[in-house]
Design an enzyme around this catalytic site. Structure first.
Site, short mmCIF file in Angstrom:
data_model
loop_
_atom_site.label_atom_id
_atom_site.label_comp_id
_atom_site.label_asym_id
_atom_site.label_seq_id
_atom_site.Cartn_x
_atom_site.Cartn_y
_atom_site.Cartn_z
N THR A 180 0.84 -1.19 0.00
CA THR A 180 0.00 0.00 0.00
C THR A 180 0.88 1.24 0.00
O THR A 180 2.10 1.16 -0.16
CB THR A 180 -1.04 -0.06 1.15
OG1 THR A 180 -1.94 1.02 0.99
CG2 THR A 180 -0.43 -0.03 2.53
N LYS A 207 3.50 1.22 -4.01
CA LYS A 207 2.91 0.44 -5.11
C LYS A 207 3.68 0.56 -6.43
O LYS A 207 3.73 -0.39 -7.20
CB LYS A 207 1.45 0.86 -5.35
CG LYS A 207 0.50 0.38 -4.27
CD LYS A 207 -0.93 0.77 -4.61
CE LYS A 207 -1.89 0.33 -3.53
NZ LYS A 207 -3.28 0.66 -3.81
N GLY A 227 -9.84 12.63 -8.64
CA GLY A 227 -8.56 12.05 -8.22
C GLY A 227 -7.76 11.59 -9.43
O GLY A 227 -8.35 11.29 -10.49
N GLY A 240 -4.45 9.81 -8.72
CA GLY A 240 -3.32 9.05 -8.17
C GLY A 240 -3.36 7.60 -8.63
O GLY A 240 -3.92 7.27 -9.68
N GLY A 241 -2.75 6.73 -7.82
CA GLY A 241 -2.58 5.33 -8.19
C GLY A 241 -3.90 4.61 -8.43
O GLY A 241 -4.07 3.92 -9.45
N TYR A 260 -13.00 4.90 2.32
CA TYR A 260 -13.87 4.22 3.28
C TYR A 260 -13.57 4.68 4.70
O TYR A 260 -12.49 5.19 4.99
CB TYR A 260 -13.77 2.69 3.16
CG TYR A 260 -12.38 2.13 3.36
CD1 TYR A 260 -11.53 1.95 2.28
CD2 TYR A 260 -11.92 1.78 4.64
CE1 TYR A 260 -10.25 1.45 2.46
CE2 TYR A 260 -10.66 1.27 4.82
CZ TYR A 260 -9.83 1.11 3.73
OH TYR A 260 -8.56 0.62 3.91
P1 NAP Z 1 -2.43 8.50 -4.19
O1 NAP Z 1 -1.76 7.83 -5.34
O2 NAP Z 1 -1.59 9.12 -3.11
O3 NAP Z 1 -3.39 9.65 -4.82
C1 NAP Z 1 -4.14 10.48 -3.96
C2 NAP Z 1 -5.16 11.28 -4.78
O4 NAP Z 1 -6.02 11.96 -3.87
C3 NAP Z 1 -4.53 12.36 -5.66
O5 NAP Z 1 -5.37 12.57 -6.77
C4 NAP Z 1 -4.54 13.56 -4.72
O6 NAP Z 1 -4.54 14.80 -5.42
C5 NAP Z 1 -5.87 13.38 -4.04
N1 NAP Z 1 -5.94 14.00 -2.72
C6 NAP Z 1 -5.25 13.63 -1.61
N2 NAP Z 1 -5.59 14.42 -0.57
C7 NAP Z 1 -6.51 15.31 -1.04
C8 NAP Z 1 -7.23 16.38 -0.45
N3 NAP Z 1 -7.08 16.70 0.84
N4 NAP Z 1 -8.08 17.08 -1.23
C9 NAP Z 1 -8.24 16.78 -2.54
N5 NAP Z 1 -7.58 15.77 -3.16
C10 NAP Z 1 -6.73 15.04 -2.41
O7 NAP Z 1 -3.44 7.52 -3.43
P2 NAP Z 1 -4.34 6.34 -4.06
O8 NAP Z 1 -3.65 5.04 -3.85
O9 NAP Z 1 -4.75 6.72 -5.42
O10 NAP Z 1 -5.58 6.35 -3.06
C11 NAP Z 1 -6.58 7.35 -3.12
C12 NAP Z 1 -7.69 7.04 -2.12
O11 NAP Z 1 -8.30 5.80 -2.48
C13 NAP Z 1 -7.21 6.86 -0.68
O12 NAP Z 1 -8.19 7.39 0.19
C14 NAP Z 1 -7.13 5.37 -0.50
O13 NAP Z 1 -7.35 4.96 0.85
C15 NAP Z 1 -8.30 4.92 -1.37
N6 NAP Z 1 -8.10 3.53 -1.87
C16 NAP Z 1 -9.03 2.62 -1.49
C17 NAP Z 1 -8.91 1.32 -1.93
C18 NAP Z 1 -9.96 0.32 -1.50
O14 NAP Z 1 -9.69 -0.89 -1.56
N7 NAP Z 1 -11.13 0.77 -1.10
C19 NAP Z 1 -7.84 0.93 -2.73
C20 NAP Z 1 -6.89 1.89 -3.09
C21 NAP Z 1 -7.04 3.21 -2.64
P3 NAP Z 1 -3.16 15.53 -5.84
O15 NAP Z 1 -2.77 14.95 -7.18
O16 NAP Z 1 -3.53 16.96 -5.90
O17 NAP Z 1 -2.16 15.23 -4.77
#
Ligand code: NAP
Length: 269
Positions: free
Chosen positions: A60, A64, A122, A124-125, A211
Site C-alpha cells: 500500500t 505500489k 482524483g 493518483g494510483g 472508506y
Molecule cells: P495516491 O496515489 O496518493 O493519490 C491520492 C489522490 O487523492 C490524488 O489525486 C490527490 O490529489 C488526491 N488527494 C489527496 N488528498 C486530497 C485532499 N485533501 N483534497 C483533494 N484531493 C486530495 O493515493 P491512491 O492510492 O490513489 O488512493 C486514493 C484514495 O483511495 C485513498 O483514500 C485510498 O485509501 C483509497 N483507496 C481505497 C482502496 C480500497 O480498496 N477501497 C484501494 C486503493 C485506494 P493531488 O494529485 O492533488 O495530490
C-alpha cells in the site's frame, strides 16, 4: 506456517489483517497475515527478506510503484499500470499483480456498468486502476477532476493514449457535466463533506474508493439520500483482498467477498 503481510508507510491503520486472517481460518489454512511498516529507504532490504520468509504480501501507500521495479516479474494490468498491490512468492520468485483493478472492474460490471461517460475525482494510483477498468469495460468520455490539475492532465494523457476522450479539470461543483458514473479516488469525504453530489452530474452509479471503518463516507451518504446505487470503498477493499487470496492460495468458492464484507460490517472480524 505460511506468513503473509501488508507493507506500507506509515501504515497507521489497516483492516487487511482482519480480512485475510478470517479467510485463512475459514479455509483451515495454517497461515498468518501481519502489518509491517516499511520505510521507503528500506524497501530493497524488505524485498530480500520477503524472498526467504514470506509466502506473499500486499503493498500500500507509498510503495505500489516502487515495488514494481524491485520484484522479478509484473504481470497483467499491474504491468500496464506500473503499479503492484499484491505479490506472490513462487519458490523465491516474486511476482506482482494489481487486484485493485480486478476488484473495481468486477464491482462495476456486476452493477451493470457497461459503458457511458464517467467523472473520476482524483488522479493518483487508484484513479489509474479505475481508468484501466473503465477502458476494459468500454467507457465513453472520461472527465478527471483533481486538486492538482497537472496530475489530472497526466492521467488524461494516459487515457488519450487508449483513444478515449478525456478532459482534466479542477475540483468544482457547477460545471454542467452529465455523466453515467461518478467515482471518488481521493480520501475526500472521510472527514469532510464531499464537494460534489451525484445529482450535480446526473450520475446513475457511484463508486467511492474512500472508506470509513465503522461509518459512512459523505459521498455514499449523498448517494443514499438521492437513491443512487453505489459501491463503497469497503466492498472494493474486501474484493481486492479475496482476489489476492486466490492468487496466493488457488481458487476457492467460499468464503465469498459478500460473506467477508458482512462480517466486517457487523464488526465480527
Ligand atoms: P495516491 O496515489 O496518493 O493519490 C491520492 C489522490 O487523492 C490524488 O489525486 C490527490 O490529489 C488526491 N488527494 C489527496 N488528498 C486530497 C485532499 N485533501 N483534497 C483533494 N484531493 C486530495 O493515493 P491512491 O492510492 O490513489 O488512493 C486514493 C484514495 O483511495 C485513498 O483514500 C485510498 O485509501 C483509497 N483507496 C481505497 C482502496 C480500497 O480498496 N477501497 C484501494 C486503493 C485506494 P493531488 O494529485 O492533488 O495530490
Amino acid at each position: 506456517m505460511q506468513v503473509y503481510a501488508v507493507i506500507g508507510y506509515p501504515l497507521n491503520y489497516t483492516l487487511s489483517p482482519n480480512i485475510h486472517n478470517y479467510v485463512f481460518r475459514a479455509l483451515r489454512i495454517d497461515a498468518v497475515y501481519v502489518p509491517l511498516r516499511v520505510s521507503p529507504g528500506r524497501l530493497g532490504h524488505f524485498v530480500e527478506f520477503a524472498r526467504d520468509s514470506l509466502s506473499g504480501f500486499n503493498v500500500t501507500i507509498p510503495h505500489k510503484v516502487a515495488i514494481a521495479n524491485l520484484i522479478d516479474e509484473v504481470v497483467g494490468p499491474a504491468k500496464e499500470l506500473g503499479s503492484v498491490n499484491t505479490v506472490v512468492n513462487r519458490d523465491g520468485e516474486l511476482i506482482g499483480y494489481n487486484t485493485d483493478y480486478l476488484a473495481i472492474k468486477q464491482a462495476l460490471s456486476e452493477r451493470g456498468y457497461s459503458g457511458g461517460d464517467a467523472l473520476i475525482i482524483g488522479a493518483g494510483g487508484v484513479a489509474r486502476a479505475v481508468a484501466l477498468a473503465l477502458r476494459d469495460l468500454g467507457c465513453g468520455r472520461v472527465y478527471v477532476m483533481n486538486r492538482t490539475v497537472e496530475h489530472g492532465r497526466e492521467l488524461c494523457s494516459l487515457i488519450n493514449s487508449w483513444k478515449i476522450d478525456c478532459t482534466a479539470l479542477g475540483i468544482q461543483r457547477d460545471v454542467g457535466l452529465k455523466v453515467q458514473l461518478l467515482i471518488n479516488a481521493t480520501p475526500l469525504g472521510v472527514g469532510e463533506e464531499f464537494p460534489i453530489r451525484p445529482r450535480d452530474v446526473g450520475a446513475g452509479l457511484v463508486l467511492d474508493l474512500a472508506y470509513k471503518p465503522g461509518g459512512v463516507t459523505s459521498l455514499t451518504r449523498h448517494a443514499m439520500e438521492e437513491s443512487v446505487p453505489f459501491i463503497d470503498g469497503l466492498e472494493i477493499l474486501v474484493r481486492q483482498a479475496i482476489e489476492a487470496d486466490r492468487i496466493w492460495l488457488g481458487p476457492f468458492e467460499s468464503p465469498t467477498w459478500r460473506d467477508v464484507l458482512g462480517k466486517l460490517r457487523e464488526g465480527l472480524i
